[in-house]
Scaffold this active site. Structure first.
Site, PDB file in Angstrom:
ATOM      1  N   ARG A  64       0.819  -1.209   0.000  1.00 18.07           N
ATOM      2  CA  ARG A  64       0.000   0.000   0.000  1.00 18.07           C
ATOM      3  C   ARG A  64       0.855   1.261   0.000  1.00 18.07           C
ATOM      4  NH1 ARG A  64      -4.809  -2.203   4.074  1.00 18.07           N
ATOM      5  NH2 ARG A  64      -5.962  -3.286   2.439  1.00 18.07           N
ATOM      6  N   TYR A  66      -6.108  -1.263  -6.864  1.00 17.69           N
ATOM      7  CA  TYR A  66      -5.475  -2.431  -6.270  1.00 17.69           C
ATOM      8  C   TYR A  66      -4.873  -2.152  -4.898  1.00 17.69           C
ATOM      9  CZ  TYR A  66      -1.195  -1.025  -8.983  1.00 17.69           C
ATOM     10  OH  TYR A  66      -0.137  -0.380  -9.563  1.00 17.69           O
ATOM     11  N   GLU A  67      -4.629  -3.276  -4.190  1.00 21.32           N
ATOM     12  CA  GLU A  67      -4.274  -3.246  -2.765  1.00 21.32           C
ATOM     13  C   GLU A  67      -5.361  -2.575  -1.933  1.00 21.32           C
ATOM     14  OE1 GLU A  67      -2.048  -5.184  -2.216  1.00 21.32           O
ATOM     15  OE2 GLU A  67      -1.188  -5.225  -4.219  1.00 21.32           O
ATOM     16  N   GLY A  68      -6.593  -2.699  -2.387  1.00 19.98           N
ATOM     17  CA  GLY A  68      -7.724  -2.110  -1.683  1.00 19.98           C
ATOM     18  C   GLY A  68      -8.140  -0.809  -2.335  1.00 19.98           C
ATOM     19  N   GLN A  74      -9.747   1.609   1.702  1.00 18.29           N
ATOM     20  CA  GLN A  74      -8.810   2.392   2.512  1.00 18.29           C
ATOM     21  C   GLN A  74      -9.570   3.301   3.470  1.00 18.29           C
ATOM     22  OE1 GLN A  74      -5.632   1.535   2.170  1.00 18.29           O
ATOM     23  NE2 GLN A  74      -6.228   0.247   0.448  1.00 18.29           N
TER      24      GLN A  74
END
Length: 607
Positions: A296, A443-445, A450
């Site tokens: 992140r 991506y990565e949330g 977030q």
């Protein structure tokens, strides 16, 4: 074709003058070798790689893309040679332990490298970038045998790593993971299942790919409490550490994507592939968060990288391209028209890009100092300080990832806008930056994930607002130094003081109302994250403006006077033109949820 020039003056301003990294490194167990001369040599060296090797294959890599045939992936022309130079330069191991072949330098130095590589060629940066989280996970949770087996080749860059979480039936909701892991008499596991959206999951750059995989053992409880973590290499590793027999993990396809086309996003099929447990059974998500937090922060860098790349392209074009006359009168009377940069609206777009890049870079460089301190505490087995810095970084991470990627996308779109119709044409490179930037908010949330992490987990549940109170205390301390000053610094300080108080009041109001309206957290979270990002960036602009003004007043900045004045002017622009957006986010965050939830699901569309 766009060009890239590493913003070394901007980076050095933050590293040496604003955040005093030389003193910071002097206090770290692994900072002794990070002298100003060494850091400067690293910055210069990676700048050359980015400007001369990576940037020239960015546009062509996007046009060519990756090729898939019978389970094998070929990267675009030039990527293999560029990766060879990257490995030979020792760039992957900058911040990893010497015992595994790294250079043992602080984590922050790796971030400086990643920013430049990302701006020059984000698709290429994905290949070594995914390895960083894999290495950190093994360092923290792997057995000594696993570290010895995998880390030397990962740290050198001879091998790369991935994270394998997402499956066809689930994205963020990891409770739905179905990949199974069956234990074997020799202590290994057979991993079976399909993973999708695996960045750098298959390619031809490295001799082996080490997959970190989430899966369930047969006795695992339901939900996220039953997830374990495994290391599953593409090629099984022999006793001497070399890559041996092919494991039964194959690439079924690569995605045809909107952007980052030079990076292979793979579908991976695990068919009783041999793997080994990392950490403890059913605690895989705890270990994976090491990977995810690393990733992140890496994606937050993408927001700054794309803002910088788009700004550089737009600024060069705005200085050269002529169109009409400035409203305030001719600026270049000898020419047929004035350059775009003389038009107020174009300047608004350029300054917005500049502010996003410079403000975002400051936010990241501050956060990675905390990461340095966290890893230093882990090295010294100082559990209390490790937990303190881990919590601090945990508060920063969703803001940095969510806010900076949204702002980076805005900057990329503005770059296209400055070019006008030419911005929509591939050969100018601006539309590629916008396409590449779009994935960063996903991506990565996603930004929504977030935001829920920030407001729900970190602010309301985790600390009951203490993390906000801690950060705003730092804001107030800075503001008080200049609250009675005249000029732009005084004005910014007073605004910072007001925002610090306002942020706490906003947090308290949401906290009090959330107990009565559970939907409020979901409805307010993205606006709360964006509000937090704008206010936090404002603080870091005051910090930069304060240092620039000090250097101007004491005469030490004579050679860089124009640079320091521009820094103060950029900060003033941010407070006048961008920070006011926080007011709309605050108002929206406090809006009742009734207008969101009142409509019957069937009434969203009539067909």
């Amino acid at each position: 074709m766009p060009t890239y020039k590493a913003p070394l003056r901007e980076m050095r301003f933050l590293i040496n003058e604003v955040f005093d990294y030389p003193a910071h490194y002097a206090g770290l167990s692994n900072g002794g070798e990070a002298t100003p001369d060494v850091v400067d040599a690293i910055l210069e060296g990676i700048a050359v790689l980015c400007e001369k090797v990576l940037a020239p294959i960015n546009l062509s890599g996007d046009k060519e893309g990756c090729r898939f045939k019978a389970g094998e992936v070929s990267t675009p022309t030039g990527f293999k040679e560029a990766y060879r130079q990257f490995v030979e330069g020792g760039w992957q191991g900058l911040s990893f332990p010497i015992e595994y072949g790294g250079q043992g330098l602080p984590t922050s130095i790796s971030l400086f490298k990643t920013e430049m590589m990302g701006a020059a060629n984000w698709s290429f940066n994905m290949y070594p970038g995914l390895s960083l989280g894999c290495i950190n996970t093994l360092l923290q949770y792997g057995t000594e045998a696993q570290k010895a087996r995998y880390l030397p080749a990962l740290v050198s860059g001879e091998w790369t790593g991935t994270m394998c979480m997402t499956e066809p039936q689930c994205g963020t909701d990891l409770a739905q993971i179905k990949t199974r892991a069956e234990s074997q008499p020799d202590g290994s596991y057979k991993i079976t299942g399909t993973k999708i959206f695996i960045s750098a999951g298959e390619h031809d750059l490295a001799g082996n790919i080490v997959h970190v995989v989430l899966a369930r053992v047969p006795s695992a409880p339901a939900g996220t409490r039953g997830i374990s973590l495994f290391v599953v290499p593409k090629f099984l590793v022999a006793e001497d550490g070399s890559a041996g027999q092919r494991n039964t993990v194959t690439c079924g396809a690569i995605e045809h994507k909107m952007g980052i086309r030079g990076s292979a996003t793979a579908v991976l099929n695990f068919d009783e592939a041999i793997g080994h447990l990392i950490f403890e059974p059913n605690k895989g998500l705890e270990a994976m968060f090491t990977f995810m937090n690393t990733a992140r922060l890496g994606i937050a860098i993408q927001g700054v990288a794309h803002a910088e790349a788009s700004f550089q392209g737009a600024l060069a074009y705005a200085k050269e391209r002529r169109s009409m006359r400035a409203l305030s009168g001719k600026k270049e009377p000898e020419a047929s028209a004035d350059a775009l940069i003389w038009h107020a609206d174009v300047r608004r777009m350029l300054l917005t890009q500049k502010a996003i890049a410079e403000g975002g870079r400051a936010m990241l460089y501050a956060a990675v100092q905390t990461a340095d301190l966290m890893f230093n505490a882990a090295f010294e087995k100082d559990h209390a300080n490790y937990e303190h810095y881990d919590n601090e970084l945990g508060f920063y991470t969703p803001i940095l990832k969510g806010f900076l990627t949204e702002m980076g996308l805005e900057a990329a779109n503005l770059g296209m806008q400055v070019f006008g119709g030419h911005g929509y044409i591939h050969e100018h490179g601006m539309e590629q930056i916008a396409r590449d930037a779009r994935i960063a908010t996903l991506y990565e949330g996603t930004t929504g994930i977030q935001a829920l992490d920030l407001l729900g987990r970190k602010v309301l549940i985790g600390t009951r607002g203490k993390c906000v109170r801690d950060f705003t205390r730092i804001m107030l301390r800075l503001a008080r130094r200049h609250v009675f000053a005249s000029g732009p610094i005084g004005s910014m300080a007073r605004s910072t003081m007001r925002r610090a108080i306002e942020w706490n009041i906003l947090t308290l109001r949401i906290l009090l109302r959330a107990g009565k309206d559970r939907d409020l957290v979901g409805s307010a979270s993205v606006d709360y994250l964006m509000y937090s990002g704008y206010v936090m960036m404002g603080y870091y602009f005051v910090l930069q403006a304060e240092k620039a003004q000090t250097l101007l007043l004491n005469g030490k900045g004579n050679e860089s006077a124009d640079f320091y004045r521009a820094k103060i002017q950029t900060a003033a622009f941010y407070f006048d033109r961008l920070l006011p957006r926080a007011d709309a986010h605050r108002k929206s965050a406090l809006a009742p949820t009734h207008s969101l939830m009142q409509m019957d699901n069937g009434h969203f569309a009539f067909v």
